[in-house]
Design an enzyme around this catalytic site. Structure first.
Site, PDB file in Angstrom:
ATOM      1  N   GLN A 184      -4.841  -1.865   9.667  1.00 38.97           N
ATOM      2  CA  GLN A 184      -4.837  -2.708   8.710  1.00 38.97           C
ATOM      3  C   GLN A 184      -4.805  -4.158   9.886  1.00 38.97           C
ATOM      4  OE1 GLN A 184      -3.777  -3.621   5.600  1.00 38.97           O
ATOM      5  NE2 GLN A 184      -4.104  -5.807   5.534  1.00 38.97           N
ATOM      6  N   ASP A 190     -11.355   2.988   3.803  1.00 42.15           N
ATOM      7  CA  ASP A 190     -11.295   1.099   3.941  1.00 42.15           C
ATOM      8  C   ASP A 190     -12.926   1.396   3.655  1.00 42.15           C
ATOM      9  OD1 ASP A 190      -9.564  -0.714   4.067  1.00 42.15           O
ATOM     10  OD2 ASP A 190      -9.119  -0.550   6.433  1.00 42.15           O
ATOM     11  N   LYS A 208       0.447  -1.317  -0.132  1.00 44.25           N
ATOM     12  CA  LYS A 208      -0.110  -0.344  -0.121  1.00 44.25           C
ATOM     13  C   LYS A 208       1.317   1.483  -0.161  1.00 44.25           C
ATOM     14  CE  LYS A 208      -4.068  -2.299   2.005  1.00 44.25           C
ATOM     15  NZ  LYS A 208      -4.824  -3.018   3.809  1.00 44.25           N
TER      16      LYS A 208
HETATM   17  N1  GUN Z   1      -6.910  -7.472   5.835  1.00 39.71           N
HETATM   18  C1  GUN Z   1      -7.187  -8.174   4.423  1.00 39.71           C
HETATM   19  N2  GUN Z   1      -7.789  -7.009   3.765  1.00 39.71           N
HETATM   20  C2  GUN Z   1      -7.880  -5.507   4.393  1.00 39.71           C
HETATM   21  C3  GUN Z   1      -8.398  -4.023   3.963  1.00 39.71           C
HETATM   22  O1  GUN Z   1      -8.862  -4.444   2.425  1.00 39.71           O
HETATM   23  N3  GUN Z   1      -7.925  -3.210   4.263  1.00 39.71           N
HETATM   24  C4  GUN Z   1      -7.790  -3.675   5.778  1.00 39.71           C
HETATM   25  N4  GUN Z   1      -8.017  -2.406   6.538  1.00 39.71           N
HETATM   26  N5  GUN Z   1      -7.396  -4.730   6.469  1.00 39.71           N
HETATM   27  C5  GUN Z   1      -7.184  -5.841   5.568  1.00 39.71           C
END
Ligand code: GUN
Length: 283
Positions: free
Chosen positions: A97, A120, A53
């Site tokens: 996350q 998100d 990211k």
């Molecule tokens: N863990 C797995 N996929 C995601 C996501 O799209 N966002 C977040 N915050 N955690 C994740």
């Protein structure tokens, strides 16, 4: 029939080059889009996603930082970090996350993030807006899937979409987005009986199970559009999806591969949401 492969990596590159221009224009107006990612603990998969990211943000000129916290951090301490980010005008997007350690209530954390910074799209306020068809941050993986379908001018209206998986992150919201586009939606999950009978009715099949090769050609009808959300690491270190790609390739009209499918699109939609936040488009 041999399916056309929808390459998420190529589509991501195209979208990112457009975003680069948008970020450039924002920077000229003294707005520097900024994403803060909070990582708790040292889950290797999460670390790798978070680094991806950050790397992708930098590619398009979005400023980003990763705040790393020990897995012993208390819920109160984590809420304090989020409070600081909520009040910092330079931070446009906040992403915590998942998964989080068991002693932290995920929902407490998600609900504490300012909905205007919830890139998100996980905050209940934004989920409600999505459900009622209002403009807001859409969850990144479902939004990425929708963008892949749109990139091929695939008509969604009137199609029967079958979703396997009902997670809050992927299964539930992807069904909702396809419903918003006037698909007829069926959800399947671990308690579903006669899975094969249902999946064989799908015009669009979204597979988000988290197990390798659970769907092969016997589960699909001719001409189906197969979207594989799975990212499974095999013992030999290679990545594979939830779908037996080679088997379904001969029956589907479109199919997404793993890797270079939905995965890169998830990150790309996060960048899209961060730019949207920086523009102040979500209130
Ligand atoms: N863990 C797995 N996929 C995601 C996501 O799209 N966002 C977040 N915050 N955690 C994740």
């Amino acid at each position: 029939m041999v399916a056309e492969v929808i390459n998420g990596k190529d589509l991501s590159m195209e979208l990112k080059s457009e975003m680069k221009k948008e970020v450039h224009d924002l920077r000229n107006k003294n707005v520097v889009p900024h994403l803060t990612v909070v990582l708790v603990g040292n889950n290797p998969a999460s670390e790798s996603y978070v680094n991806g990211k950050k790397r992708a943000s930098e590619e398009v000129g979005i400023s980003s930082e990763i705040i790393k916290l020990e897995d012993t951090v208390t819920e109160k301490e984590l809420l304090k970090v989020i409070d600081r980010l909520n009040r910092n005008d330079k931070v446009h997007g906040i992403l915590v996350q998942l998964p989080l350690p068991n002693h932290i209530h995920v929902q407490h954390i998600i609900e504490f993030i300012d909905p205007k910074k919830d890139v998100d799209g996980f905050h209940p306020y934004n989920i409600g807006k999505m459900m009622t068809g209002q403009d807001t941050f859409l969850p990144c993986t479902p939004y990425g899937i929708l963008t892949m379908l749109r990139s091929k001018n695939i008509t969604i209206e009137g199609k029967h979409a079958v979703i396997i998986g009902r997670s809050n992150i992927v299964g539930k919201p992807v069904g909702q987005l396809l419903l918003n586009e006037n698909a007829t939606v069926t959800y399947c999950h671990s308690k579903t009986k006669n899975l094969k009978e249902i999946t064989r009715l799908a015009d669009i099949l979204v597979v988000a199970v988290g197990k390798p090769n659970v769907i092969d050609k016997h589960y699909v009808k001719d001409g189906v559009i197969v979207i594989d959300v799975g990212i499974n690491r095999l013992d030999d270190g290679s990545l594979t999806g939830d779908v037996d790609f080679d088997s379904c390739l001969e029956k589907a009209s479109y199919i997404t591969p793993v890797p270079r499918g939905v995965g890169p699109m998830t990150i790309t939609m996060l960048l899209h949401n961060t730019i949207k936040a920086a523009k102040g488009m979500v209130q």
